[in-house]
Design a protein around this motif. Structure first.
Motif, PDB file in Angstrom:
ATOM      1  N   LEU A  36       0.863  -1.175   0.000  1.00  0.00           N
ATOM      2  CA  LEU A  36       0.000   0.000   0.000  1.00  0.00           C
ATOM      3  C   LEU A  36       0.897   1.222   0.000  1.00  0.00           C
ATOM      4  O   LEU A  36       1.821   1.315   0.812  1.00  0.00           O
ATOM      5  N   GLU A  50      -7.355   0.780   7.086  1.00  0.00           N
ATOM      6  CA  GLU A  50      -7.448   1.049   5.648  1.00  0.00           C
ATOM      7  C   GLU A  50      -7.211  -0.230   4.848  1.00  0.00           C
ATOM      8  O   GLU A  50      -7.908  -0.506   3.872  1.00  0.00           O
ATOM      9  N   ILE A  51      -6.233  -1.027   5.262  1.00  0.00           N
ATOM     10  CA  ILE A  51      -5.975  -2.302   4.587  1.00  0.00           C
ATOM     11  C   ILE A  51      -7.190  -3.215   4.713  1.00  0.00           C
ATOM     12  O   ILE A  51      -7.617  -3.832   3.731  1.00  0.00           O
ATOM     13  N   ARG A  53     -10.292  -2.358   5.107  1.00  0.00           N
ATOM     14  CA  ARG A  53     -11.361  -1.804   4.272  1.00  0.00           C
ATOM     15  C   ARG A  53     -11.138  -2.163   2.805  1.00  0.00           C
ATOM     16  O   ARG A  53     -12.067  -2.581   2.106  1.00  0.00           O
ATOM     17  N   LYS A  54      -9.913  -2.040   2.341  1.00  0.00           N
ATOM     18  CA  LYS A  54      -9.605  -2.354   0.949  1.00  0.00           C
ATOM     19  C   LYS A  54      -9.764  -3.850   0.674  1.00  0.00           C
ATOM     20  O   LYS A  54     -10.233  -4.243  -0.391  1.00  0.00           O
ATOM     21  N   ASN A  57     -13.479  -4.490   0.386  1.00  0.00           N
ATOM     22  CA  ASN A  57     -13.972  -4.014  -0.917  1.00  0.00           C
ATOM     23  C   ASN A  57     -13.655  -5.015  -2.012  1.00  0.00           C
ATOM     24  O   ASN A  57     -14.484  -5.268  -2.893  1.00  0.00           O
ATOM     25  N   ARG A  58     -12.458  -5.594  -1.975  1.00  0.00           N
ATOM     26  CA  ARG A  58     -12.086  -6.613  -2.974  1.00  0.00           C
ATOM     27  C   ARG A  58     -12.980  -7.840  -2.848  1.00  0.00           C
ATOM     28  O   ARG A  58     -13.420  -8.404  -3.838  1.00  0.00           O
ATOM     29  N   GLU A  76     -10.043   0.122  -9.889  1.00  0.00           N
ATOM     30  CA  GLU A  76      -8.841  -0.408  -9.252  1.00  0.00           C
ATOM     31  C   GLU A  76      -8.066   0.719  -8.583  1.00  0.00           C
ATOM     32  O   GLU A  76      -7.976   1.825  -9.101  1.00  0.00           O
ATOM     33  N   ASP A  77      -7.504   0.421  -7.435  1.00  0.00           N
ATOM     34  CA  ASP A  77      -6.706   1.383  -6.693  1.00  0.00           C
ATOM     35  C   ASP A  77      -5.241   1.180  -7.072  1.00  0.00           C
ATOM     36  O   ASP A  77      -4.668   0.138  -6.764  1.00  0.00           O
ATOM     37  N   ASN A  79      -2.676   2.310  -5.818  1.00  0.00           N
ATOM     38  CA  ASN A  79      -1.793   2.353  -4.654  1.00  0.00           C
ATOM     39  C   ASN A  79      -1.945   1.132  -3.755  1.00  0.00           C
ATOM     40  O   ASN A  79      -1.412   1.114  -2.652  1.00  0.00           O
ATOM     41  N   PHE A  80      -2.706   0.125  -4.216  1.00  0.00           N
ATOM     42  CA  PHE A  80      -2.965  -1.062  -3.396  1.00  0.00           C
ATOM     43  C   PHE A  80      -2.768  -2.301  -4.261  1.00  0.00           C
ATOM     44  O   PHE A  80      -3.456  -2.489  -5.260  1.00  0.00           O
TER      45      PHE A  80
END
Length: 85
Positions: A36, A50-51, A53-54, A57-58, A76-77, A79-80
Motif C-alpha cells: 500500500l 485502511e488495509i 477496508r480495501k 472491498n475486494r 482499481e486502486d 496504490n494497493f
C-alpha cells in the motif's frame, strides 16, 4: 459475522516522500501479502483499518457476480496491490 485477519505491516520511507507499507495477511486458508502506498504518515491503527477496508472491498467485488443486477466494477486502486502467498 465479519472475519478478522491478523495483519502484520512493515513501513519504508521512499525518496519521493511517500511511505510504502508491506502487509502480510495471516490466514490458514488464504494467506496473502501486498503493498500500500501512503502519501501521508498515519498511525499504525489507521493503516491496518485502511488495509482491512480495501480487502473487504475486494471481497465484495468478487462476490457480486449477479447477471440480473449488474453493478459497475469497482475502480482499481493503483496504490494497493494484493497477491496470494
Amino acid at each position: 459475522m465479519e472475519k478478522l485477519e491478523k495483519i502484520n505491516i512493515t513501513t519504508k520511507n521512499l525518496a519521493s516522500g511517500n511511505c510504502q507499507v508491506k502487509f502480510v495477511v495471516e490466514d490458514d486458508q488464504d494467506p496473502r501479502y501486498g503493498y500500500l502506498l501512503m502519501t501521508e504518515p498515519k498511525p499504525v491503527g489507521e493503516i491496518i483499518l485502511e488495509i482491512q477496508r480495501k480487502l473487504e472491498n475486494r471481497r465484495m467485488a468478487e462476490r457480486n457476480i449477479n447477471p440480473l443486477f449488474p453493478v459497475a466494477p469497482a475502480q482499481e486502486d493503483p496504490n494497493f496491490y494484493l497477491f496470494s502467498a
